[in-house]
Design an enzyme around this catalytic site. Structure first.
Site, PDB file in Angstrom:
ATOM      1  N   ARG A 135       0.841  -1.201   0.000  1.00 25.74           N
ATOM      2  CA  ARG A 135       0.000   0.000   0.000  1.00 25.74           C
ATOM      3  C   ARG A 135       0.872   1.244   0.000  1.00 25.74           C
ATOM      4  O   ARG A 135       1.948   1.264   0.618  1.00 25.74           O
ATOM      5  CB  ARG A 135      -0.896   0.027   1.239  1.00 25.74           C
ATOM      6  CG  ARG A 135      -1.839   1.224   1.302  1.00 25.74           C
ATOM      7  CD  ARG A 135      -2.535   1.312   2.659  1.00 25.74           C
ATOM      8  NE  ARG A 135      -1.597   1.525   3.752  1.00 25.74           N
ATOM      9  CZ  ARG A 135      -1.070   2.708   4.084  1.00 25.74           C
ATOM     10  NH1 ARG A 135      -1.400   3.794   3.383  1.00 25.74           N
ATOM     11  NH2 ARG A 135      -0.220   2.811   5.079  1.00 25.74           N
ATOM     12  N   VAL A 136       0.402   2.268  -0.717  1.00 25.08           N
ATOM     13  CA  VAL A 136       0.991   3.601  -0.640  1.00 25.08           C
ATOM     14  C   VAL A 136      -0.143   4.595  -0.438  1.00 25.08           C
ATOM     15  O   VAL A 136      -1.288   4.352  -0.855  1.00 25.08           O
ATOM     16  CB  VAL A 136       1.800   3.959  -1.906  1.00 25.08           C
ATOM     17  CG1 VAL A 136       3.092   3.173  -1.968  1.00 25.08           C
ATOM     18  CG2 VAL A 136       0.974   3.740  -3.162  1.00 25.08           C
ATOM     19  N   SER A 137       0.166   5.717   0.200  1.00 24.91           N
ATOM     20  CA  SER A 137      -0.871   6.664   0.590  1.00 24.91           C
ATOM     21  C   SER A 137      -1.260   7.628  -0.516  1.00 24.91           C
ATOM     22  O   SER A 137      -2.354   8.204  -0.489  1.00 24.91           O
ATOM     23  CB  SER A 137      -0.416   7.457   1.824  1.00 24.91           C
ATOM     24  OG  SER A 137      -0.174   6.583   2.909  1.00 24.91           O
ATOM     25  N   THR A 138      -0.380   7.847  -1.499  1.00 26.10           N
ATOM     26  CA  THR A 138      -0.676   8.801  -2.572  1.00 26.10           C
ATOM     27  C   THR A 138      -0.477   8.134  -3.926  1.00 26.10           C
ATOM     28  O   THR A 138       0.286   7.167  -4.059  1.00 26.10           O
ATOM     29  CB  THR A 138       0.228  10.039  -2.485  1.00 26.10           C
ATOM     30  OG1 THR A 138       1.586   9.652  -2.731  1.00 26.10           O
ATOM     31  CG2 THR A 138       0.126  10.701  -1.113  1.00 26.10           C
TER      32      THR A 138
END
Length: 443
Positions: free
Chosen positions: A235-238
């Site tokens: 997962r990445v936030s952006t």
């Protein structure tokens, strides 16, 4: 010592009556030669046994738990090393009996010479003198493949230490036997067949992967000998970030642990504070269906930044029998220490998040104290127009649509003053303000 070296699988089936009935249905009369491994007899009969194979040897499964069975296997092993020629003469006599017995019963004799051993019988015995017998075995000796008579069928046995040899065996058209926690549909680019429906490997199609369920000590294997399907979550936030650096490490780690990647679950541009995410939801659904045994993440905060969510998820994984591994922190919940450390670290992460939130709130309080207005600007509306429309009987939603404002703005700006309840209103006030009148109660 018994004059026969064999256990008749038809009279004492290896895996229950299913195999006995299947052998009769296929017209097979199966026999096997069982000897004890080095860990029991002190003599090595498996020259290419890996550490994982030795640790979970099937010698201790099923009837191997009986002391008299182990003693018989040890005696056969010691007999082999003490008097090899005598052993071979007795073996020849037994094979002749097996051939005659199969002909008498109109069945096909099938013999495994290496149940818990891996000796090159094609060099030790003239198997061509027994053309009526179908020989078959598992082996970890790659040099044996292609060197046996046509009626001696070999299946290469994969361990945690011979993947290169296994790939070469597949390329030559030989089958590979692999122990799996959960049987996949494909492995190493080849179809997977269920090796537990029967033990007669010479009936299998080639080339293919023969999936075997772990038995005995192998059920608790931690060496990598038993293949475990794992799920990778990243997962990445952006959306400007990429999960590829995480996936590069996780794929390499899964390969080192001998795990087969069932699926990669990838959430792009989604905060870890959200308990519901598309890829995470899919992972949870597959976990409840037991599609994999391990969940692998790059860091624990990639999975969740909420301690409550993380603890609940770990508890569910525990109940499902699924392990959770964090690559960067080197934490594996399959161990008690790993589970404890994981909970502590996640608590620290939650504390850090709470501190950040408190700093933000402190900054907002200071801004308000300095006269700064927090939040979005108040919408400019015609309050008189709202009151006029309300007097016409329009509903709040209708007014909001007509004036292009929110329903809450209409409710706030178009509120009709109510009389104070400190004193009883007059009849005229009650008629003007019907909020005080309710339906008449029956007397």
């Amino acid at each position: 010592m018994s004059t026969s070296l064999y256990q008749n699988y038809a009279s004492q089936p290896k895996r229950g009556w299913h195999f006995h009935l299947l052998a009769e249905e296929l017209g097979i009369l199966p026999f096997a030669l069982s000897r004890a491994p080095f860990t029991v007899s002190g003599a090595g009969v498996c020259p290419f046994a890996s550490a994982g194979c030795s640790a979970v040897c099937l010698n201790y499964a099923g009837r191997g738990r009986m002391s008299h069975v182990q003693q018989a296997r040890v005696e056969k092993t010691r007999f082999w090393f003490a008097d090899r020629q005598g052993f071979l003469e007795l073996l020849k006599a037994d094979l002749a009996k097996v051939g005659r017995l199969a002909v008498k019963n109109s069945r096909r004799a099938a013999v495994r010479l290496n149940v818990f051993s891996d000796l090159p019988w094609e060099r030790l015995l003239d198997l061509e003198t027994f053309p009526e017998i179908q020989f078959y075995d598992y082996t970890k000796i790659a040099q044996r493949l292609g060197q046996t008579p046509k009626h001696y069928y070999l299946t290469f046995s994969l361990s945690e230490a011979n993947e290169t040899e296994a790939s070469q065996a597949l390329a030559k058209g030989f089958n590979i036997a692999v122990p799996f926690r959960e049987k996949p549909t494909q492995f190493l680019g080849h179809p997977v067949i269920d090796g537990d429906t029967h033990d007669y490997r010479f009936l299998d199609n080639r080339p293919a992967i023969v999936a075997l369920k772990p038995k005995g000590l192998a059920k608790n294997d931690t060496t990598g000998f038993v293949r475990e399907p794992c799920a990778i979550y990243a997962r990445v936030s952006t959306t400007e970030q990429s999960t590829e650096p995480q996936l590069l490490d996780l794929r390499r780690y899964a390969d080192q642990r001998g795990w087969d990647v069932y699926q990669i679950y990838d959430d792009q541009g989604i905060s870890g504070t959200r308990d519901s995410r598309p890829a995470l939801d899919a992972l949870m659904n597959d976990a409840r269906k037991r599609r994999f045994d391990v969940i692998l993440v790059w860091r624990f905060d990639r999975f969740s930044r909420s301690t409550k969510h993380l603890v609940l998820a770990l508890e569910e994984f525990k109940n499902l029998g699924i392990d959770f591994v964090s690559y960067q922190e080197n934490i594996d919940t399959s161990s008690p220490l790993g589970a404890a450390i994981f909970t502590i670290i996640s608590a620290v992460a939650q504390l850090e998040r709470d501190i950040i939130a408190e700093r933000v709130k402190a900054g907002l309080r200071r801004a308000r104290a300095n006269g700064s207005k927090i939040g979005r600007p108040t919408a400019k509306v015609d309050r008189d127009r709202i009151l006029e429309l309300r007097q016409e009987g329009l509903r709040l939603r209708q007014i909001a649509e007509r004036l292009s404002v929110s329903k809450s703005t209409v409710a706030r700006e178009g509120e009709i003053p109510r009389p104070r309840l400190s004193q009883k209103p007059s009849d005229s006030e009650a008629l003007e303000c019907p909020y005080l009148l309710g339906p008449q109660k029956a007397k």
